[in-house]
Design an enzyme around this catalytic site. Structure first.
Site, PDB file in Angstrom:
ATOM      1  N   GLY A 161     -23.477  -8.972  52.307  1.00  0.00           N
ATOM      2  CA  GLY A 161     -24.793  -8.329  52.272  1.00  0.00           C
ATOM      3  C   GLY A 161     -24.685  -6.911  51.755  1.00  0.00           C
ATOM      4  CE  LYS A 199     -18.543  -6.606  56.848  1.00  0.00           C
ATOM      5  NZ  LYS A 199     -18.868  -7.108  55.492  1.00  0.00           N
ATOM      6  CG  ASP A 216     -15.633  -4.773  55.063  1.00  0.00           C
ATOM      7  OD1 ASP A 216     -14.677  -4.462  54.325  1.00  0.00           O
ATOM      8  OD2 ASP A 216     -16.810  -4.871  54.660  1.00  0.00           O
ATOM      9  CG  ASP A 269     -17.015  -6.722  49.487  1.00  0.00           C
ATOM     10  OD1 ASP A 269     -17.556  -6.813  48.374  1.00  0.00           O
ATOM     11  OD2 ASP A 269     -17.591  -6.145  50.439  1.00  0.00           O
ATOM     12  CD  GLU A 324     -15.787  -7.852  53.807  1.00  0.00           C
ATOM     13  OE1 GLU A 324     -16.098  -8.184  54.969  1.00  0.00           O
ATOM     14  OE2 GLU A 324     -16.629  -7.521  52.958  1.00  0.00           O
ATOM     15  CE  LYS A 333     -20.836  -7.142  50.094  1.00  0.00           C
ATOM     16  NZ  LYS A 333     -20.369  -5.750  50.208  1.00  0.00           N
ATOM     17  CE  LYS A 337     -19.082  -2.531  56.562  1.00  0.00           C
ATOM     18  NZ  LYS A 337     -18.618  -2.954  55.225  1.00  0.00           N
ATOM     19  CB  SER A 379     -21.965  -5.838  58.673  1.00  0.00           C
ATOM     20  OG  SER A 379     -21.098  -4.795  58.296  1.00  0.00           O
TER      21      SER A 379
HETATM   22  O1  OSB Z   1     -18.546  -4.022  52.437  1.00  0.00           O
HETATM   23  O2  OSB Z   1     -19.725  -5.639  53.067  1.00  0.00           O
HETATM   24  C1  OSB Z   1     -19.625  -4.461  52.751  1.00  0.00           C
HETATM   25  C2  OSB Z   1     -22.996  -2.763  53.182  1.00  0.00           C
HETATM   26  C3  OSB Z   1     -23.007  -1.925  52.096  1.00  0.00           C
HETATM   27  C4  OSB Z   1     -21.922  -1.891  51.272  1.00  0.00           C
HETATM   28  C5  OSB Z   1     -20.815  -2.702  51.527  1.00  0.00           C
HETATM   29  C6  OSB Z   1     -20.812  -3.553  52.616  1.00  0.00           C
HETATM   30  C7  OSB Z   1     -21.907  -3.549  53.480  1.00  0.00           C
HETATM   31  C8  OSB Z   1     -21.985  -4.319  54.691  1.00  0.00           C
HETATM   32  C9  OSB Z   1     -23.365  -4.625  55.196  1.00  0.00           C
HETATM   33  O3  OSB Z   1     -21.025  -4.643  55.354  1.00  0.00           O
HETATM   34  C10 OSB Z   1     -23.692  -6.024  55.150  1.00  0.00           C
HETATM   35  C11 OSB Z   1     -25.140  -6.330  55.388  1.00  0.00           C
HETATM   36  O4  OSB Z   1     -25.986  -6.135  54.489  1.00  0.00           O
HETATM   37  O5  OSB Z   1     -25.429  -6.816  56.475  1.00  0.00           O
HETATM   38 MG    MG Z   2     -17.147  -5.593  52.486  1.00  0.00          MG
END
Ligand code: OSB
Ligand code: MG
Length: 381
Positions: free
Chosen positions: A303, A173, A201, A251, A226, A275, A175, A147
């Site tokens: 994650g 991925k 995401d 999510d 996402e 998750k 953001k 991510s």
């Molecule tokens: O939206 O997936 C998410 C981390 C913290 C809170 C929300 C998200 C995330 C990540 C990180 O995208 C994923 C990771 O731990 O590699």
């Molecule tokens: Mg997410």
């Protein structure tokens, strides 16, 4: 098991680089670890055991309503007392009973999940069974995605993505948020080609008013988008899904197997990010996997910047057959210079699923000494 002690320890680990999403920037991972000890009846007699849990709640209530200090507080004041009461009344505390014992407390899935994880780890260690075996998972390695946070510039983004691709990550991925969506996606496609498995995401940063802008993402061959809309917007996600060809993945909106069933029925999601902390634990996560699989809905494991403890458990879960897309289960060094367990490393774009009993990993005492606070006893022997 019969629990005889339960302690928690605050933990703060610096991140290798700031991690920015549409809801904020993190520069360190703060959390708490749960450690439970007790005895378990096995075929070989009563054995002493211990297990670890990790809370995935973030410090601030920006990703979810749950936040770390609240999770810690509800654990001490409400959840642990419920477990103690149940045990006194003769209910055996097992991974399979934790959720129902804690059910009178509304919400707080991440706090509940951390407790369930510790009990599950302790129970499996006593029986000499790995988490992957417990789930019935057969894969020995899981594909590793990464991510990538929102960056200060497109150049920074291309450098970051290039580094991850060189390291061997099999899926990227990005953001996104309003003002950082089409341009970064287009730049990554231009620089690294159309074959890179790529997804985005939004962490709930858009509304249906943005449908026209979001639809423009359809040109980039993304695996999925996402959580474009709000946590509560199942109906609006279903509307958006009819307006764009990129698959919608949820999510934040999915807090339980029931939510997953609703989303599938409504057509709000064709992919689900599972998750375990967000849904109250690994057992509920497993149920969502089973439900989605029965409906032909793809799932992958998300994650929450887990330490090696949560990373180990996520790898075991993602080893189940229905996890058909790479998860956000990256190597430890994606976030941490040094993890609190032996580090998870990339092997040909995959992470090895631990094979030892329970989580199969344990915190390194020296790392706890350096980064964890005092041991706080919530349930004394
Ligand atoms: O939206 O997936 C998410 C981390 C913290 C809170 C929300 C998200 C995330 C990540 C990180 O995208 C994923 C990771 O731990 O590699
Ligand atoms: Mg997410």
């Amino acid at each position: 098991m019969i629990i005889d002690s339960l302690t928690v320890r605050d933990l703060a680990l610096p991140l290798v680089a700031p991690f920015t999403t549409s809801f904020g920037t993190q520069t360190r991972r703060v959390t708490y670890l749960v450690h439970v000890t007790g005895t378990v009846q096995t075929a070989a007699g009563r054995v002493r055991t211990a297990g670890w849990g990790e809370c995935v709640s973030l410090a601030d209530p920006l990703y979810s309503s749950e936040y770390l200090a609240g999770a810690r507080e509800v654990t001490e004041r409400h959840l642990v007392p419920l477990l103690q009461h149940a045990q006194r009344e003769g209910t055996e505390i097992t991974a399979e009973t934790v959720a129902s014992v804690l059910a009178p407390v509304v919400g707080h899935p991440m706090a509940k999940a951390a407790l369930e994880m510790a009990v599950l780890d302790a129970q499996l260690r006593a029986h000499g069974v790995s988490l992957a075996q417990y789930f019935g998972a057969t894969r020995t390695h899981v594909p590793s995605g990464v991510s990538v946070g929102i960056q200060d510039s497109i150049d920074d983004l291309l450098r970051a993505v290039g580094g991850y691709l060189d390291a061997g990550y099999v899926r990227i991925k990005l953001k996104i948020q309003p003002g950082w969506d089409l341009e970064p996606v287009a730049a990554v496609r231009r620089a690294f080609g159309d074959d890179v498995p790529l997804q985005v995401d939004a962490n709930a940063a858009y509304t249906l008013v943005d449908a026209r802008q979001l639809r423009r993402l359809d040109d980039y061959g993304l695996l999925l988008i996402e959580q474009p809309l709000g946590e509560d917007d199942l109906v609006q996600h279903a509307t958006l899904a009819r307006q764009m060809s990129t698959p919608i993945c949820l999510d934040e909106s999915i807090a339980s197997a029931k939510d997953a069933a609703d989303a599938i029925t409504l057509g709000a999601a064709s992919v689900i990010n599972i998750k375990p902390g967000r849904v109250g634990g690994y057992l509920e996560a497993r149920r969502i996997h089973d439900l989605a699989r029965a409906h032909g809905i793809a799932v992958w494991c998300g994650g929450m910047l887990e330490t090696g403890l949560g990373r180990a458990a996520n790898a075991a879960l993602a080893a189940l057959d229905g996890f058909t897309l790479p998860g956000d289960i990256s190597a430890s060094d994606r976030f941490y210079t040094r993890d609190i367990t032996e580090p998870f490393v990339l092997e040909n774009g995959t992470i090895a699923v631990p094979t030892g009993p329970g989580l199969g990993v344990e915190p390194v005492p020296e790392m706890l000494d350096e980064h964890a606070g005092l041991v706080q006893e919530l349930w004394a022997a």
